[in-house]
Design a protein around this motif. Structure first.
Motif, PDB file in Angstrom:
ATOM      1  N   ILE A  25       0.863  -0.887  -0.342  1.00  0.00           N
ATOM      2  CA  ILE A  25       0.522  -0.302   0.207  1.00  0.00           C
ATOM      3  C   ILE A  25       0.749   1.060  -0.294  1.00  0.00           C
ATOM      4  O   ILE A  25       1.483   1.783   1.204  1.00  0.00           O
ATOM      5  N   GLU A  26       1.044   2.047  -1.068  1.00  0.00           N
ATOM      6  CA  GLU A  26       1.829   2.602  -1.435  1.00  0.00           C
ATOM      7  C   GLU A  26       1.077   4.033  -2.142  1.00  0.00           C
ATOM      8  O   GLU A  26       1.262   3.008  -3.692  1.00  0.00           O
ATOM      9  N   ASP A  27       1.494   5.197  -2.777  1.00  0.00           N
ATOM     10  CA  ASP A  27       0.729   5.901  -3.730  1.00  0.00           C
ATOM     11  C   ASP A  27       1.652   6.663  -4.272  1.00  0.00           C
ATOM     12  O   ASP A  27       1.316   6.951  -5.595  1.00  0.00           O
ATOM     13  N   GLU A  28       2.968   6.018  -4.056  1.00  0.00           N
ATOM     14  CA  GLU A  28       4.228   7.008  -4.763  1.00  0.00           C
ATOM     15  C   GLU A  28       3.929   5.751  -6.301  1.00  0.00           C
ATOM     16  O   GLU A  28       4.991   4.422  -5.673  1.00  0.00           O
ATOM     17  N   ARG A  29       3.822   5.890  -7.333  1.00  0.00           N
ATOM     18  CA  ARG A  29       3.452   4.522  -8.113  1.00  0.00           C
ATOM     19  C   ARG A  29       4.895   3.886  -8.730  1.00  0.00           C
ATOM     20  O   ARG A  29       5.012   2.867  -8.256  1.00  0.00           O
ATOM     21  N   LEU A  48       3.147  -1.391   4.060  1.00  0.00           N
ATOM     22  CA  LEU A  48       2.053   0.386   4.349  1.00  0.00           C
ATOM     23  C   LEU A  48       2.376   1.430   4.828  1.00  0.00           C
ATOM     24  O   LEU A  48       3.292   1.789   6.050  1.00  0.00           O
ATOM     25  N   ASP A  49       2.678   2.225   3.722  1.00  0.00           N
ATOM     26  CA  ASP A  49       3.375   3.352   2.992  1.00  0.00           C
ATOM     27  C   ASP A  49       2.347   4.556   4.194  1.00  0.00           C
ATOM     28  O   ASP A  49       1.344   4.754   5.062  1.00  0.00           O
ATOM     29  N   LEU A  50       3.093   5.641   5.766  1.00  0.00           N
ATOM     30  CA  LEU A  50       1.865   6.119   6.396  1.00  0.00           C
ATOM     31  C   LEU A  50       1.457   7.493   5.508  1.00  0.00           C
ATOM     32  O   LEU A  50       0.561   8.152   5.707  1.00  0.00           O
ATOM     33  N   MET A  51       2.160   8.086   4.714  1.00  0.00           N
ATOM     34  CA  MET A  51       1.678   9.037   4.579  1.00  0.00           C
ATOM     35  C   MET A  51       0.354   8.669   3.133  1.00  0.00           C
ATOM     36  O   MET A  51       1.285   8.431   1.989  1.00  0.00           O
ATOM     37  N   LEU A  52      -0.100   8.838   2.671  1.00  0.00           N
ATOM     38  CA  LEU A  52      -1.280   7.739   1.856  1.00  0.00           C
ATOM     39  C   LEU A  52      -2.960   9.019   1.822  1.00  0.00           C
ATOM     40  O   LEU A  52      -2.875   9.609   3.056  1.00  0.00           O
TER      41      LEU A  52
END
Ligand code: CA
Length: 142
Positions: A7-11, A51-55
């Motif tokens: 789960i990470e928003d930076e592609r 899991l990324d923190l900033m999402l």
């Protein structure tokens, strides 16, 4: 094959993690925001979650908090923040480990391998069998 949810928003980062874990012999699934990630984590059978923190939508700590109400799947947090307090908070919330960006991909893989191994050991130790009844008390975070 063990299945890892990223789960990470930076592609680019998500793709790099997926590629590294695939090369390490794992199956991966990617989610790109907190809401999608939480839904996938709750509905899928994953052996570990990165899991990324900033999402967007739900932050990583919110995803972790909600997930912990239902699941003890091992979670490794990823963040650009290098704050001891955050790290302590996340481990208290139930993350098994914490990786700070920018990270070394070799180290990421090593941590995934070691956490999966440790969690598996605890899992077998904590399963109680009584006749046909099997009690699962998996608490993989220390
Ligand atoms: Ca992010």
């Amino acid at each position: 094959m063990e299945h890892i949810l990223i789960i990470e928003d930076e592609r680019d980062v998500n793709r790099l993690l997926a590629q590294t874990l695939k090369e390490g012999g794992y199956k991966t699934t990617s989610a790109y925001d907190g809401m999608e990630g939480l839904r996938m984590a709750e509905n899928g059978a994953f052996d570990l979650i990165m899991l990324d923190l900033m999402l967007p939508y739900f932050s990583g700590d919110e995803v972790l908090r909600r997930l912990r109400e239902k699941s003890n799947v091992p979670v490794i947090m990823i963040s650009a923040r290098d704050m001891v307090r955050t790290k302590t908070d996340l481990l208290t919330l139930g993350a098994v480990d914490y990786i700070t960006k920018p990270f070394d991909l070799g180290e990421v893989l090593a941590r995934v391998v070691s956490n999966l191994r440790r969690c598996k050991k605890e899992e077998s130790r904590k399963q109680l069998t009584y006749g046909n009844l099997v009690l699962d008390k998996v608490f993989c975070f220390s």
